[in-house]
Design a protein around this motif. Structure first.
Motif, PDB file in Angstrom:
ATOM      1  N   ASP A 230      -0.248   6.509  13.923  1.00 57.68           N
ATOM      2  CA  ASP A 230      -0.040   7.199  12.569  1.00 57.68           C
ATOM      3  C   ASP A 230      -0.716   6.362  11.447  1.00 57.68           C
ATOM      4  N   THR A 231      -2.065   7.042  11.055  1.00 54.88           N
ATOM      5  CA  THR A 231      -2.738   6.532   9.902  1.00 54.88           C
ATOM      6  C   THR A 231      -2.311   6.559   8.657  1.00 54.88           C
ATOM      7  N   ASP A 232      -1.134   7.654   8.462  1.00 52.46           N
ATOM      8  CA  ASP A 232      -0.771   7.659   7.162  1.00 52.46           C
ATOM      9  C   ASP A 232       0.665   7.677   7.107  1.00 52.46           C
ATOM     10  N   ALA A 233       1.308   6.422   7.397  1.00 54.43           N
ATOM     11  CA  ALA A 233       2.633   6.537   7.372  1.00 54.43           C
ATOM     12  C   ALA A 233       3.322   5.944   6.406  1.00 54.43           C
ATOM     13  N   ALA A 234       4.273   6.160   5.777  1.00 56.13           N
ATOM     14  CA  ALA A 234       4.882   5.277   4.688  1.00 56.13           C
ATOM     15  C   ALA A 234       5.421   3.912   5.016  1.00 56.13           C
TER      16      ALA A 234
ATOM     17  N   GLN B  66      -0.897   2.193   8.620  1.00 54.02           N
ATOM     18  CA  GLN B  66      -1.033   2.602   9.802  1.00 54.02           C
ATOM     19  C   GLN B  66       0.270   1.965  10.447  1.00 54.02           C
TER      20      GLN B  66
ATOM     21  N   ARG C 127       0.299   3.854   1.671  1.00 52.18           N
ATOM     22  CA  ARG C 127       0.359   4.360   3.009  1.00 52.18           C
ATOM     23  C   ARG C 127      -0.034   3.223   3.972  1.00 52.18           C
TER      24      ARG C 127
ATOM     25  N   GLU D 199       0.739  -1.234   0.027  1.00 54.51           N
ATOM     26  CA  GLU D 199      -0.117   0.036  -0.031  1.00 54.51           C
ATOM     27  C   GLU D 199       0.834   1.253  -0.014  1.00 54.51           C
TER      28      GLU D 199
END
Length: 339
Positions: free
Chosen positions: A34-38, A17, A15, A13
């Motif tokens: 963090d719900t938008d981590a790389a 979590q 991004r 994906e």
């Protein structure tokens, strides 16, 4: 293959979590989702794994507190053992390479240290067969050289590390005395197979061990607790017995009286399982093969007391830190929160 064999990793994906620790303190306070981590990028000799299950260990709490022997750069993701899936769909177990730990949807691990997940176990159980059972195996067989018929004393016998030692001790033919704190944990220890269970809250541990062994004491003591537990160990160990020190969950590091070890003629052995990865990795793989065989035979089966969704990871680590759990608590990214 246990778990959900129909799911394979087709793509990573964009991004994900992930839980991050930006400063030191109690897990429930310093872990942030963090719900938008790389997704992490694997380095040389590493692989990226989709996390199927990550088990909570007491060292995860130590990482959050900045008290672990390894201090990854901030921010980091805790989670020291996982069952994951490779990009070509293989189900494996591994210790993630920090700072990209297992409390996330993706982690990275050193390719050389990735092991096949036992087919006899589901994802959470497979993850739990790693650190705790490897530690127990090396402690009992490599360090203490336990023999069938000997008495094994296990502190914190209902916990994640202790429960593994109980099962491995029984598999080795030992008589197992388990020390626990409270009636609920005593019941768990009996279910695990302890021949004698001692509740340290209501019983004199030393007297109970002496009574259970006819005054001789325990041949092998497995101590992941330290503090008062170690003092009890020194008073409970048999002639030519072996005390294996594997951790200090009590938060107190004891100072052994070496004159006492001399007078009673016992050995104090340390075990740092992680060192085998660099000093003798072949032993780790040999141990995994033996543990996989024991799991297939039904001789060992990790006790997974809770399976929680990724969103509840911080609370789970805090419960383990507070010593109120039994067995292993597993964080399963695809687990749904129930009302």
């Amino acid at each position: 293959m246990r778990g959900d064999p129909g799911r394979t990793t087709q793509s990573v994906e964009a991004r994900m979590q992930a839980w991050h620790v930006h400063g030191y303190g109690e897990p429930g306070e310093v872990m942030r989702l963090d719900t938008d981590a790389a997704p992490p990028e694997p380095g040389a000799g590493q692989v990226r794994l989709r996390v199927r299950a990550a088990n909570v260990n007491f060292p995860d709490a130590l990482l959050c507190r900045g008290q672990y022997q390894v201090k990854p750069p901030l921010p980091f993701t805790p989670g020291l053992e996982i069952c994951g899936e490779t990009e070509d769909g293989r189900r494996v177990i591994a210790s993630p390479a920090l700072p990209y730990g297992g409390f996330a949807e993706y982690a990275v691990a050193d390719a050389a240290a990735v092991l096949p997940a036992p087919e006899a176990l589901d994802d959470a159980e497979a993850a739990a067969l790693h650190i705790g059972y490897q530690t127990g195996w090396f402690a009992l067989h490599r360090r203490a050289r336990i023999e069938a018929g000997e008495t094994l004393l296990v502190h914190a016998a209902a916990g994640g590390v202790g429960s593994a030692a109980v099962q491995l001790g029984k598999a080795a033919g030992a008589r197992v005395v388990g020390v626990v704190g409270g009636a609920d944990k005593a019941a768990v220890a009996r279910e695990l197979g302890c021949d004698v269970v001692v509740d340290r809250r209501t019983e004199d541990v030393v007297a109970a061990v002496k009574e259970a062994t006819g005054g001789r004491g325990a041949d092998v003591v497995y101590d992941p607790v330290g503090g008062a537990a170690y003092a009890q160990s020194a008073k409970s160990v048999a002639f030519e017995g072996r005390i294996v020190v594997v951790g200090f969950a009590s938060g107190s590091v004891p100072s052994p009286a070496l004159n006492h070890a001399l007078i009673k003629n016992y050995s104090i052995l340390g075990l740092h399982w992680g060192l085998y990865h660099t000093r003798n990795p072949g032993l780790v793989r040999d141990c995994h093969e033996r543990l996989t065989e024991l799991a297939a035979q039904g001789a060992v089966k990790p006790l997974v007391s809770e399976r929680v969704p990724l969103a509840e990871a911080a609370a789970a680590v805090q419960r383990v830190a507070d010593g109120v759990t039994t067995g292993r608590v597993a964080v399963v990214p695809d687990e749904k929160t129930t009302a």
